[in-house]
Write a protein that holds these residues in place. Structure first.
Motif, PDB file in Angstrom:
ATOM      1  N   ARG A 198      35.532  26.469  28.049  1.00 27.41           N
ATOM      2  CA  ARG A 198      35.388  26.693  29.484  1.00 27.41           C
ATOM      3  C   ARG A 198      34.121  27.485  29.780  1.00 27.41           C
ATOM      4  NH1 ARG A 198      40.892  27.249  28.355  1.00 27.41           N
ATOM      5  NH2 ARG A 198      40.836  29.526  28.338  1.00 27.41           N
ATOM      6  N   TRP A 199      34.162  28.308  30.813  1.00 27.19           N
ATOM      7  CA  TRP A 199      33.011  29.045  31.330  1.00 27.19           C
ATOM      8  C   TRP A 199      31.931  28.060  31.754  1.00 27.19           C
ATOM      9  CZ3 TRP A 199      28.381  31.142  28.491  1.00 27.19           C
ATOM     10  CH2 TRP A 199      27.645  32.043  29.271  1.00 27.19           C
ATOM     11  N   ARG A 200      30.699  28.205  31.291  1.00 27.18           N
ATOM     12  CA  ARG A 200      29.593  27.325  31.686  1.00 27.18           C
ATOM     13  C   ARG A 200      29.310  26.263  30.634  1.00 27.18           C
ATOM     14  NH1 ARG A 200      24.669  30.961  33.891  1.00 27.18           N
ATOM     15  NH2 ARG A 200      23.879  28.854  34.267  1.00 27.18           N
ATOM     16  N   ALA A 201      30.218  26.103  29.693  1.00 25.01           N
ATOM     17  CA  ALA A 201      29.976  25.155  28.601  1.00 25.01           C
ATOM     18  C   ALA A 201      29.668  23.747  29.094  1.00 25.01           C
ATOM     19  CB  ALA A 201      31.171  25.139  27.649  1.00 25.01           C
ATOM     20  N   PRO A 202      30.416  23.163  30.045  1.00 22.51           N
ATOM     21  CA  PRO A 202      30.076  21.798  30.491  1.00 22.51           C
ATOM     22  C   PRO A 202      28.644  21.679  31.018  1.00 22.51           C
ATOM     23  CG  PRO A 202      32.276  22.396  31.231  1.00 22.51           C
ATOM     24  CD  PRO A 202      31.663  23.644  30.672  1.00 22.51           C
ATOM     25  N   GLU A 203      28.214  22.668  31.773  1.00 21.06           N
ATOM     26  CA  GLU A 203      26.851  22.660  32.329  1.00 21.06           C
ATOM     27  C   GLU A 203      25.802  22.756  31.221  1.00 21.06           C
ATOM     28  OE1 GLU A 203      24.069  26.117  34.368  1.00 21.06           O
ATOM     29  OE2 GLU A 203      26.265  26.270  34.464  1.00 21.06           O
ATOM     30  N   LEU A 204      26.042  23.629  30.253  1.00 21.89           N
ATOM     31  CA  LEU A 204      25.057  23.838  29.190  1.00 21.89           C
ATOM     32  C   LEU A 204      25.041  22.678  28.203  1.00 21.89           C
ATOM     33  CD1 LEU A 204      25.628  27.654  28.609  1.00 21.89           C
ATOM     34  CD2 LEU A 204      23.917  26.530  30.055  1.00 21.89           C
ATOM     35  N   VAL A 205      26.192  22.083  27.933  1.00 20.86           N
ATOM     36  CA  VAL A 205      26.225  20.876  27.104  1.00 20.86           C
ATOM     37  C   VAL A 205      25.489  19.744  27.804  1.00 20.86           C
ATOM     38  CG1 VAL A 205      27.737  19.079  26.175  1.00 20.86           C
ATOM     39  CG2 VAL A 205      28.309  21.492  25.844  1.00 20.86           C
ATOM     40  N   ALA A 206      25.659  19.622  29.126  1.00 22.38           N
ATOM     41  CA  ALA A 206      24.942  18.585  29.876  1.00 22.38           C
ATOM     42  C   ALA A 206      23.435  18.758  29.752  1.00 22.38           C
ATOM     43  CB  ALA A 206      25.368  18.615  31.345  1.00 22.38           C
ATOM     44  N   PHE A 257      21.918  20.067  27.200  1.00 23.24           N
ATOM     45  CA  PHE A 257      21.593  19.634  25.835  1.00 23.24           C
ATOM     46  C   PHE A 257      21.516  18.108  25.761  1.00 23.24           C
ATOM     47  CE2 PHE A 257      22.449  18.703  21.374  1.00 23.24           C
ATOM     48  CZ  PHE A 257      21.697  19.654  20.711  1.00 23.24           C
ATOM     49  N   LEU A 258      22.449  17.435  26.399  1.00 25.83           N
ATOM     50  CA  LEU A 258      22.468  15.971  26.368  1.00 25.83           C
ATOM     51  C   LEU A 258      21.283  15.368  27.115  1.00 25.83           C
ATOM     52  CD1 LEU A 258      26.284  15.303  26.980  1.00 25.83           C
ATOM     53  CD2 LEU A 258      25.052  15.381  24.800  1.00 25.83           C
ATOM     54  N   ASP A 259      20.814  16.044  28.156  1.00 27.10           N
ATOM     55  CA  ASP A 259      19.722  15.512  28.977  1.00 27.10           C
ATOM     56  C   ASP A 259      18.346  15.747  28.358  1.00 27.10           C
ATOM     57  OD1 ASP A 259      21.484  14.597  30.869  1.00 27.10           O
ATOM     58  OD2 ASP A 259      21.254  16.330  32.201  1.00 27.10           O
ATOM     59  N   HIS A 260      18.245  16.703  27.438  1.00 25.70           N
ATOM     60  CA  HIS A 260      16.931  17.041  26.874  1.00 25.70           C
ATOM     61  C   HIS A 260      16.498  15.952  25.892  1.00 25.70           C
ATOM     62  CE1 HIS A 260      13.776  19.324  24.801  1.00 25.70           C
ATOM     63  NE2 HIS A 260      13.772  20.108  25.862  1.00 25.70           N
ATOM     64  N   PRO A 261      15.220  15.566  25.896  1.00 24.63           N
ATOM     65  CA  PRO A 261      14.779  14.486  25.000  1.00 24.63           C
ATOM     66  C   PRO A 261      14.794  14.856  23.520  1.00 24.63           C
ATOM     67  CG  PRO A 261      12.913  15.428  26.176  1.00 24.63           C
ATOM     68  CD  PRO A 261      14.145  16.007  26.810  1.00 24.63           C
ATOM     69  N   ALA A 262      14.616  16.136  23.199  1.00 22.01           N
ATOM     70  CA  ALA A 262      14.562  16.520  21.782  1.00 22.01           C
ATOM     71  C   ALA A 262      15.066  17.945  21.598  1.00 22.01           C
ATOM     72  CB  ALA A 262      13.142  16.387  21.246  1.00 22.01           C
ATOM     73  N   GLN A 276      25.998  14.036  20.315  1.00 20.15           N
ATOM     74  CA  GLN A 276      27.421  13.741  20.309  1.00 20.15           C
ATOM     75  C   GLN A 276      28.200  14.831  19.575  1.00 20.15           C
ATOM     76  OE1 GLN A 276      28.831  11.056  22.029  1.00 20.15           O
ATOM     77  NE2 GLN A 276      30.630  12.343  21.632  1.00 20.15           N
ATOM     78  N   THR A 277      27.618  15.366  18.507  1.00 19.31           N
ATOM     79  CA  THR A 277      28.281  16.418  17.736  1.00 19.31           C
ATOM     80  C   THR A 277      28.480  17.669  18.588  1.00 19.31           C
ATOM     81  OG1 THR A 277      27.296  15.573  15.693  1.00 19.31           O
ATOM     82  CG2 THR A 277      28.159  17.812  15.644  1.00 19.31           C
ATOM     83  N   VAL A 278      27.459  18.048  19.347  1.00 18.39           N
ATOM     84  CA  VAL A 278      27.572  19.221  20.224  1.00 18.39           C
ATOM     85  C   VAL A 278      28.583  18.953  21.340  1.00 18.39           C
ATOM     86  CG1 VAL A 278      26.331  20.652  21.900  1.00 18.39           C
ATOM     87  CG2 VAL A 278      25.268  20.093  19.703  1.00 18.39           C
ATOM     88  N   ALA A 279      28.508  17.782  21.951  1.00 23.48           N
ATOM     89  CA  ALA A 279      29.437  17.455  23.037  1.00 23.48           C
ATOM     90  C   ALA A 279      30.884  17.491  22.564  1.00 23.48           C
ATOM     91  CB  ALA A 279      29.093  16.087  23.622  1.00 23.48           C
ATOM     92  N   ASP A 280      31.146  16.947  21.386  1.00 22.19           N
ATOM     93  CA  ASP A 280      32.507  16.938  20.854  1.00 22.19           C
ATOM     94  C   ASP A 280      32.990  18.356  20.546  1.00 22.19           C
ATOM     95  OD1 ASP A 280      32.517  14.195  21.035  1.00 22.19           O
ATOM     96  OD2 ASP A 280      32.132  13.858  18.889  1.00 22.19           O
ATOM     97  N   ALA A 281      32.105  19.171  19.979  1.00 20.30           N
ATOM     98  CA  ALA A 281      32.506  20.518  19.575  1.00 20.30           C
ATOM     99  C   ALA A 281      32.877  21.390  20.763  1.00 20.30           C
ATOM    100  CB  ALA A 281      31.391  21.173  18.763  1.00 20.30           C
ATOM    101  N   TYR A 282      32.229  21.195  21.908  1.00 21.75           N
ATOM    102  CA  TYR A 282      32.434  22.065  23.063  1.00 21.75           C
ATOM    103  C   TYR A 282      33.207  21.391  24.194  1.00 21.75           C
ATOM    104  CZ  TYR A 282      29.399  25.464  20.837  1.00 21.75           C
ATOM    105  OH  TYR A 282      28.883  26.378  19.957  1.00 21.75           O
ATOM    106  N   THR A 339      26.438  27.675  18.338  1.00 18.58           N
ATOM    107  CA  THR A 339      26.681  27.905  16.916  1.00 18.58           C
ATOM    108  C   THR A 339      28.141  27.572  16.655  1.00 18.58           C
ATOM    109  OG1 THR A 339      25.087  29.727  16.987  1.00 18.58           O
ATOM    110  CG2 THR A 339      26.455  29.535  15.013  1.00 18.58           C
ATOM    111  N   PHE A 340      28.404  26.626  15.758  1.00 21.47           N
ATOM    112  CA  PHE A 340      29.778  26.123  15.674  1.00 21.47           C
ATOM    113  C   PHE A 340      30.073  25.449  14.339  1.00 21.47           C
ATOM    114  CE2 PHE A 340      27.035  22.778  17.195  1.00 21.47           C
ATOM    115  CZ  PHE A 340      27.518  21.615  16.636  1.00 21.47           C
ATOM    116  N   ARG A 341      31.382  25.326  14.077  1.00 23.14           N
ATOM    117  CA  ARG A 341      31.886  24.485  12.998  1.00 23.14           C
ATOM    118  C   ARG A 341      32.382  23.187  13.625  1.00 23.14           C
ATOM    119  NH1 ARG A 341      33.893  29.561  11.971  1.00 23.14           N
ATOM    120  NH2 ARG A 341      33.017  30.567  10.115  1.00 23.14           N
ATOM    121  N   ALA A 342      32.045  22.072  13.026  1.00 25.23           N
ATOM    122  CA  ALA A 342      32.474  20.779  13.555  1.00 25.23           C
ATOM    123  C   ALA A 342      33.757  20.342  12.863  1.00 25.23           C
ATOM    124  CB  ALA A 342      31.387  19.724  13.350  1.00 25.23           C
TER     125      ALA A 342
END
Length: 380
Positions: A247-255, A257-262, A237-243, A218-221
């Motif tokens: 830190r913490w587990r954000a890189p893992e969780l963004v990855a 999100f990027l890997d999921h088809p939808a 791309q919007t989620v990746a840029d925002a996070y 949940t974020f402001r871009a």
């Protein structure tokens, strides 16, 4: 005597609940859903408030309790992932049931499917009403005529667009985006704990759900993305840029999100429609009055479905009076919630570090109050 036929557009939460109650009040409901089947997965939602007695009257409360998530606490983290405090999420004073949206939808569908006709993989493309009924054109099925039409098709309602006007007339942008992605079961260590990390303008939640954990963004871009619901690449791309700097587990969780088809992605908005009915067409649930972030949408949908069916039964042959009475009842519930949403967005996703400090101080105060109440209850 011929039963009045009601078309309900949307088979999420409000639609099946309304079909159940209408069938018991002497109506013949048909539910049309553009998806090919009931949707799987989805975020956890809390059945609470006016939805609890509705679920009890439907006889589904034991089923919901059996499907409840095991989530019992919320842990707040600082920007480095260190624990700030832990808050209990259950209380004997407030009977609630947290389930996944998919589980709630399935239970409601099973309750209604023997009494209502369900048409999946179809949708409404035109509505033409007169004094005695509504002629409905479908994308796939043959045209049909109904006595009434109910738009229970969510925030981006097709019925609302066809009858009341384009979405931009009724939706108010909160300046926030919401995104979710399912995770592997081993992504969490404690299935009873929801974890939340917040930095200015961004919140990241790891929710255990029931069987499939979820990452919730949940974020402001910095640069708001164009509103294009089908542009998955832009959403990612919007989620990746925002996070990118979280830190913490954000890189893992963004990855993930990027890997999921939808993955799910949508601007967070509220919907306010001046009048929920027009002629023989009425809106229900998020189509009429969506309120992001409060987590009340499913409960309000169930309460609204019950109220609408009850008012139609109380005013046989007079849909206008029934619609007006239903809207009056529900506005008393949703109005205060919509007025609080601005404050809630600032509290949940603060813009600044001082704002975040205030949010955490409020959390600590709530935690102390809950601990004192628990000790007093245990000593009685």
């Amino acid at each position: 005597m011929k039963k009045s036929e009601v078309l309900i557009v949307g088979a999420g939460i409000a639609g099946p609940a309304l079909a159940y109650w209408l069938s018991r009040n002497g109506y013949r409901p048909t539910v049309v859903e553009h998806a090919r089947q009931l949707r799987s997965g989805g975020s956890a939602i809390v059945v609470k408030g006016p939805a609890i007695p509705v679920a009890d009257r439907m006889g589904i409360l034991p089923q919901l309790r059996g499907l409840a998530t095991r989530n019992r606490s919320l842990t707040l983290l600082d920007p480095d992932g260190r624990r700030i405090l832990q808050l209990p999420l259950t209380s004997d004073k407030a009977p609630t049931v947290e389930v996944t949206r998919a589980d709630l939808s399935e239970v409601l569908h099973r309750s209604a499917q023997t009494e209502a006709e369900f048409l999946f993989d179809d949708t409404v493309t035109a509505l033409d009403q007169d004094e005695s009924g509504v002629d409905v054109t479908f994308r796939r099925s043959a045209p049909r005529r109904f006595d009434l039409v109910v738009g229970a098709d969510g925030m981006h309602s097709t019925v609302r667009r066809l009858v009341f006007g384009p979405e931009r007339q009724f939706a108010s942008d909160l300046g926030l985006y919401g995104a979710t992605v399912p995770l592997e079961p081993d992504a969490i260590e404690d299935p009873t704990e929801m974890t939340m990390l917040t930095v200015p303008n961004r919140m990241l939640v790891l929710h255990p759900s029931r069987t499939t954990p979820l990452a919730i963004f949940t974020f402001r871009a910095a640069q708001p993305a164009p509103h294009d619901r089908k542009n998955i690449a832009l959403h990612k791309q919007t989620v990746a840029d925002a996070y990118a700097d979280v830190r913490w587990r954000a890189p893992e969780l963004v990855a993930a999100f990027l890997d999921h088809p939808a993955p799910f992605f949508d601007p967070l908005t509220t919907v306010r429609v001046p009048s929920w009915s027009r002629g023989r067409v009425v809106l229900l649930g998020d189509a009429a009055a969506a309120t992001a972030l409060l987590g009340d949408g499913s409960s309000m949908a169930m309460a609204g479905a019950y109220a609408l069916a009850e008012e139609l039964a109380a005013h046989p042959g007079d849909h206008a009076r029934a619609f007006a009475a239903y809207e009056s009842r529900l506005r008393r519930e949703v109005g205060p919630r919509q007025r609080r949403v601005g404050l809630l967005t600032r509290l949940m996703v603060p813009r600044t570090r001082p704002g975040l400090a205030v949010r955490n101080a409020v959390g600590r105060a709530v935690g102390r109050t809950n601990r004192i109440a628990s000790r007093e209850a245990a000593n009685r």
